[in-house]
Scaffold this motif. Structure first.
Motif, PDB file in Angstrom:
ATOM      1  N   SER A  41     -12.751 -38.513   6.689  1.00 51.05           N
ATOM      2  CA  SER A  41     -14.061 -37.956   7.024  1.00 51.05           C
ATOM      3  C   SER A  41     -15.163 -38.888   6.513  1.00 51.05           C
ATOM      4  CB  SER A  41     -14.171 -36.542   6.454  1.00 51.05           C
ATOM      5  OG  SER A  41     -15.290 -35.862   6.998  1.00 51.05           O
ATOM      6  N   LEU A  42     -16.097 -38.416   5.693  1.00 47.54           N
ATOM      7  CA  LEU A  42     -17.131 -39.320   5.214  1.00 47.54           C
ATOM      8  C   LEU A  42     -16.519 -40.441   4.364  1.00 47.54           C
ATOM      9  CD1 LEU A  42     -20.159 -39.853   5.312  1.00 47.54           C
ATOM     10  CD2 LEU A  42     -20.405 -38.465   3.234  1.00 47.54           C
ATOM     11  N   GLY A  43     -15.392 -40.148   3.713  1.00 45.69           N
ATOM     12  CA  GLY A  43     -14.671 -41.192   2.992  1.00 45.69           C
ATOM     13  C   GLY A  43     -14.133 -42.267   3.911  1.00 45.69           C
ATOM     14  N   LYS A  90      -6.636 -55.355   0.312  1.00 49.10           N
ATOM     15  CA  LYS A  90      -5.652 -55.938   1.233  1.00 49.10           C
ATOM     16  C   LYS A  90      -5.434 -55.112   2.495  1.00 49.10           C
ATOM     17  CE  LYS A  90      -4.638 -59.468  -1.423  1.00 49.10           C
ATOM     18  NZ  LYS A  90      -5.560 -59.241  -2.543  1.00 49.10           N
ATOM     19  N   SER A  91      -5.938 -53.884   2.528  1.00 50.88           N
ATOM     20  CA  SER A  91      -5.786 -53.041   3.722  1.00 50.88           C
ATOM     21  C   SER A  91      -6.807 -51.919   3.662  1.00 50.88           C
ATOM     22  CB  SER A  91      -4.371 -52.453   3.814  1.00 50.88           C
ATOM     23  OG  SER A  91      -4.136 -51.531   2.756  1.00 50.88           O
ATOM     24  N   CYS A  92      -7.042 -51.310   4.821  1.00 52.21           N
ATOM     25  CA  CYS A  92      -8.035 -50.230   4.909  1.00 52.21           C
ATOM     26  C   CYS A  92      -7.610 -49.230   5.978  1.00 52.21           C
ATOM     27  CB  CYS A  92      -9.407 -50.812   5.251  1.00 52.21           C
ATOM     28  SG  CYS A  92     -10.713 -49.567   5.476  1.00 52.21           S
ATOM     29  N   VAL A  93      -7.666 -47.954   5.634  1.00 53.37           N
ATOM     30  CA  VAL A  93      -7.402 -46.864   6.580  1.00 53.37           C
ATOM     31  C   VAL A  93      -8.636 -45.985   6.656  1.00 53.37           C
ATOM     32  CG1 VAL A  93      -6.013 -44.827   7.090  1.00 53.37           C
ATOM     33  CG2 VAL A  93      -4.921 -46.853   6.100  1.00 53.37           C
ATOM     34  N   ALA A  94      -9.100 -45.718   7.871  1.00 52.50           N
ATOM     35  CA  ALA A  94     -10.247 -44.834   8.094  1.00 52.50           C
ATOM     36  C   ALA A  94      -9.803 -43.695   9.007  1.00 52.50           C
ATOM     37  CB  ALA A  94     -11.403 -45.603   8.723  1.00 52.50           C
ATOM     38  N   ASN A  95      -9.783 -42.489   8.467  1.00 52.73           N
ATOM     39  CA  ASN A  95      -9.314 -41.315   9.203  1.00 52.73           C
ATOM     40  C   ASN A  95     -10.495 -40.421   9.565  1.00 52.73           C
ATOM     41  OD1 ASN A  95      -8.043 -39.059  10.204  1.00 52.73           O
ATOM     42  ND2 ASN A  95      -6.811 -38.635   8.392  1.00 52.73           N
ATOM     43  N   CYS A  96     -10.932 -40.526  10.816  1.00 50.82           N
ATOM     44  CA  CYS A  96     -11.970 -39.644  11.376  1.00 50.82           C
ATOM     45  C   CYS A  96     -13.315 -39.789  10.662  1.00 50.82           C
ATOM     46  CB  CYS A  96     -11.513 -38.187  11.353  1.00 50.82           C
ATOM     47  SG  CYS A  96     -10.150 -37.814  12.475  1.00 50.82           S
ATOM     48  N   GLY A  97     -13.760 -41.020  10.505  1.00 48.43           N
ATOM     49  CA  GLY A  97     -15.038 -41.242   9.844  1.00 48.43           C
ATOM     50  C   GLY A  97     -16.118 -41.697  10.801  1.00 48.43           C
ATOM     51  N   PRO A  98     -17.372 -41.533  10.413  1.00 48.57           N
ATOM     52  CA  PRO A  98     -18.482 -41.994  11.246  1.00 48.57           C
ATOM     53  C   PRO A  98     -18.658 -43.498  11.148  1.00 48.57           C
ATOM     54  CG  PRO A  98     -19.332 -41.099   9.198  1.00 48.57           C
ATOM     55  CD  PRO A  98     -17.844 -40.875   9.179  1.00 48.57           C
TER      56      PRO A  98
END
Length: 354
Positions: free
Chosen positions: A219-221, A236-244
């Motif tokens: 979300s906002l995170g 080294k990596s990035c996951v974005a789950n349902c963020g703006p």
């Protein structure tokens, strides 16, 4: 349906979230029949939490340690739900927050593999986190998991377990404007320096590999995580789950109670001031600096943040990107947690060479 449209709205959006994060469906049905007015929200949830806290104490007195730990963690989630979106009522919010933290601490530190409380110095304050390490792993990589606008690190307990089960240490963190830290530090757009402070500490530890750290957000995170990846090259990596992609554009479209929660978390005196702060939280002109592998996850049925926000991030980032949209998914895909949790944990484990 209750007699209060605010209560109906919150339940309609968040039933899958409550169940996915540890609320028993039977308790949830009882609460839906009990909470008749928004002003009673926190009290009703706290009463339900108190019942589970008493079960935990009874189990502890009987020497049933695991049962007690599980009940304490369940109670903590209920207390958290009681303060969910209740930030404009600071007395009740703080009482539920303190009870949540008390129960989670009692439960998490008594698990067969205890969860460790870790603090990270930042701007004269300490950002707390919970660190869970896989058994028998020698210096595992670390996934730093960030909650959203109205969440906290304790709510991430079950998601963190997915990473630990795959050989990745999971650090759930309350950064500025989140959970415990929100009482001292307001929401910020400077997440590169936030994660930099975290990595500085992890690099000094011998039990985890501070050279293999990824960031994960919901979300906002999930805008904070790519902001961190853009500003901290050690990630080294990035996951974005349902963020703006641009919080300044999205915030005015959010439910009023969510906007008020952001105002409180950003320490703003007015809603106009909160919206001014929100306009700084954007990936416009920033996402191009993301060079590490990036996974963007969205639910096509997300009613809070459009999947188009994820497409903008994928198109702007410079590094390798994977974009997964679940047609049946809601916000954060809580209604299909059996899909997003393994995906995000497997992907992170592969990128960090767990």
């Amino acid at each position: 349906m209750t007699s209060d449209p605010q209560v109906d709205l919150i339940f309609s959006h968040f039933i899958p979230r409550y169940e996915a994060t540890g609320v028993d469906p039977n308790d949830l049905r009882a609460l839906m029949a009990t909470v008749d007015r928004w002003e009673n929200w926190c009290r009703c949830w706290s009463e339900a939490a108190g019942r589970h806290e008493r079960l935990a104490r009874d189990a502890a007195r009987a020497g049933r340690g695991l049962t007690a730990a599980e009940a304490y963690i369940r109670a903590s989630i209920y207390y958290h739900c009681g303060k969910h979106l209740f930030a404009d009522r600071p007395v009740e919010f703080r009482q539920a927050h303190d009870a949540m933290l008390r129960c989670y601490t009692a439960g998490a530190t008594a698990l067969p593999v205890p969860v460790e409380r870790v603090v990270f110095p930042y701007q004269g304050f300490s950002m707390p986190g919970w660190l869970r390490k896989p058994q028998h792993a020698l210096r595992p990589p670390v996934a730093v998991i960030l909650p959203g606008l109205d969440a906290c690190k304790e709510e991430l307990h079950h998601w963190a377990a997915a990473f630990v089960d795959r050989g990745v240490a999971a650090l759930t963190l309350d950064g500025p404007g989140q959970g415990e830290t929100s009482f001292h530090l307001p929401t910020t757009h400077e997440w590169g320096s936030v994660l930099g402070a975290v990595i500085d500490v992890l690099e000094q530890r011998e039990d985890v590999d501070g050279g293999r750290v990824g960031v994960v957000g919901q979300s906002l995170g999930a805008i904070y995580a790519p902001l961190a990846a853009a500003g901290e090259p050690r990630l080294k990596s990035c996951v974005a789950n349902c963020g703006p992609f641009d919080w300044g554009e999205v915030l005015p479209k959010m439910p009023q109670v969510s906007q008020e929660t952001f105002r409180v978390r950003s320490h703003a005196d007015s809603m106009a001031d909160a919206h001014r702060i929100a306009r700084k939280i954007t990936l416009e002109g920033v996402a191009e600096r993301i060079a590490c592998p990036l996974l963007v996850v969205f639910g096509a049925g997300d009613k809070l943040i459009s999947p188009a926000e994820g497409r903008r991030l994928v198109d702007a980032a410079s590094g390798p990107c994977d974009y997964v949209v679940y047609e049946e998914g809601n916000h954060v895909c809580f209604n299909i947690s059996y899909k997003f949790r393994p995906l995000t944990a497997d992907w992170t484990a592969e990128k960090l060479h767990a």
